[in-house]
Design an enzyme around this catalytic site. Sequence first.
Site, PDB file in Angstrom:
ATOM      1  N   LYS A  81      -4.407 -15.046  -0.459  1.00  8.31           N
ATOM      2  CA  LYS A  81      -4.297 -14.590  -1.844  1.00  8.31           C
ATOM      3  C   LYS A  81      -4.636 -15.687  -2.834  1.00  8.31           C
ATOM      4  O   LYS A  81      -4.204 -16.833  -2.678  1.00  8.31           O
ATOM      5  CB  LYS A  81      -2.870 -14.120  -2.134  1.00  8.31           C
ATOM      6  CG  LYS A  81      -2.499 -12.790  -1.485  1.00  8.31           C
ATOM      7  CD  LYS A  81      -1.104 -12.380  -1.926  1.00  8.31           C
ATOM      8  CE  LYS A  81      -0.496 -11.309  -1.031  1.00  8.31           C
ATOM      9  NZ  LYS A  81      -1.140 -10.009  -1.175  1.00  8.31           N
ATOM     10  N   ARG A 165      -1.971   8.810  -4.666  1.00  5.72           N
ATOM     11  CA  ARG A 165      -2.169  10.181  -5.153  1.00  5.72           C
ATOM     12  C   ARG A 165      -2.984  10.202  -6.441  1.00  5.72           C
ATOM     13  O   ARG A 165      -3.842  11.060  -6.639  1.00  5.72           O
ATOM     14  CB  ARG A 165      -0.813  10.856  -5.393  1.00  5.72           C
ATOM     15  CG  ARG A 165      -0.161  11.356  -4.125  1.00  5.72           C
ATOM     16  CD  ARG A 165       0.814  12.476  -4.460  1.00  5.72           C
ATOM     17  NE  ARG A 165       1.486  12.997  -3.277  1.00  5.72           N
ATOM     18  CZ  ARG A 165       1.023  14.027  -2.569  1.00  5.72           C
ATOM     19  NH1 ARG A 165      -0.104  14.632  -2.918  1.00  5.72           N
ATOM     20  NH2 ARG A 165       1.685  14.454  -1.514  1.00  5.72           N
ATOM     21  N   GLY A 214       5.119  -1.832  -0.531  1.00  4.66           N
ATOM     22  CA  GLY A 214       6.326  -1.048  -0.307  1.00  4.66           C
ATOM     23  C   GLY A 214       6.431  -0.388   1.048  1.00  4.66           C
ATOM     24  O   GLY A 214       7.390   0.338   1.315  1.00  4.66           O
TER      25      GLY A 214
END
Lengths: 294, 196
Positions: A81, A165, A214
Amino acid sequence: MANTGTERVKRGMAEMQKGGVIMDVVNAEQAKIAEQAGAVAVMALERVPSDIRAAGGVARMAEPRITEEVMNAVSIPVMAKARIGHIVEARVLEAMGVDYIDESEVLTPADEVYHLKKSDFTVPFVCGCRNLGEAARRIGEGASMLRTKGEPGTGNIVEAVRHMRQVQSEIRQLSAMSEDEVMTFAKNIGAPYELLLQIRLDGRLPVVNFAAGGVATPADAALMMELGADGVFVGSGIFKSENPGKFAKAIVEATTHYTDYKLIGELSKGLGTAMKGIEMSTLEPSDRMQDRSE
Amino acid sequence: MTTIGVLALQGAVREHIRSIEASGAKAVEIKRTEQLDEIDGLILPGGESTTMRRLIDSYGFFTALQEFGIQGKPIFGTCAGLILLASAIEGQDQAHLELIDMKVARNAFGRQVASFEAELKIEHVAADFNAVFIRAPYVLEVGPDVEVLATYQDKIVAAKQGHYICTAFHPELTDDNRFIEYFVAIVEESKKTLAS
């Protein structure tokens, strides 16, 4: 004549990771456990997101020795990262030979306005997104792979679900549009027009989109695949669990066979307690990593 | 109709499905060993060979894949698939399916920053094939029954032994379907032979 760093080579690398799990690791030992369990790549970090959250302060690129140690320990690809907009951290990682850079909101941004111009680099980049506009802007800057932002280090899947979504639903909306509506849509979501025309025709993004932020259980990983993720990043979930090797293997298998519910049930037995997790409404706005960039 | 399966445990499955269909054959994603009975040929796609091997073992694919090949059905391995087919792997005590008599080196062209595209001459296929190499392996040496199909900078990057073929590069990542068409033709030929 060989051409390196082409769009095809950079996006292709991510295509090879599809259906797989990319695991956060902080040392060589964890990297080996991840490889043994069947991870398709590892993300070398100084601290996993939940520890970054707990430690506070400024989170930066990992100490190069950690990344190097992980690169020497495994034969699967190694990602690392860099802070958003931190040109030099990214160039250092590229010079070290890491296989993929995550321009990540998990670290403290170095630039609150601009992301890296990733098309200038030979090394490919993955970036987070919460919606189609953000996804398209990152691709426009040269990202070769996307992931949902989710809310890292929470062990709560709700934000990753929301983001996956949202992207999918906006792609469906775009596909159903007539071409003369696309420019206004592009203006409204702040996305490059030409790219939206391509997404509209293909019915999908031109790069792979993984789930991240998550994922705490095998069922979470399978859920994200069910919602259309191309693969899964698991951060704090694995090495914060009681038996990381077993847990990692279960996540890999649940990702491959995400519609085999009986199998996922079997895999989930005896894994011990998953990470405790954080309910979103208890997070202060300043602690929401997903809002650190757009 | 000729049916070709793509081992769908991990990796670039969708791209192979697209190119098989574009080459006029039926394509099937293979996730279970019993599906192998329904297909005439099989592609082992690109991906991570270590990951694929773990999943191959977890789901009892190992002997099923070897038997599929030994009964005469063609197998084509790209990149990670090439490694799975090799009889020996540099620096490792054990290889995987050992169906092609060759020794290979993993990630032999280097890490991702060294990944490249280059034009190749491929025997039986094309004189000008744009090949995409991603953290690619190459073949160090081949046995007497192996035909070398292509080299790049003197390294073997495509080979054939009977009904097994392999490439270090990814023909599925471009719209040039000539290599997959070549494999489809091999499968159609073997289907006739096996039926007679």
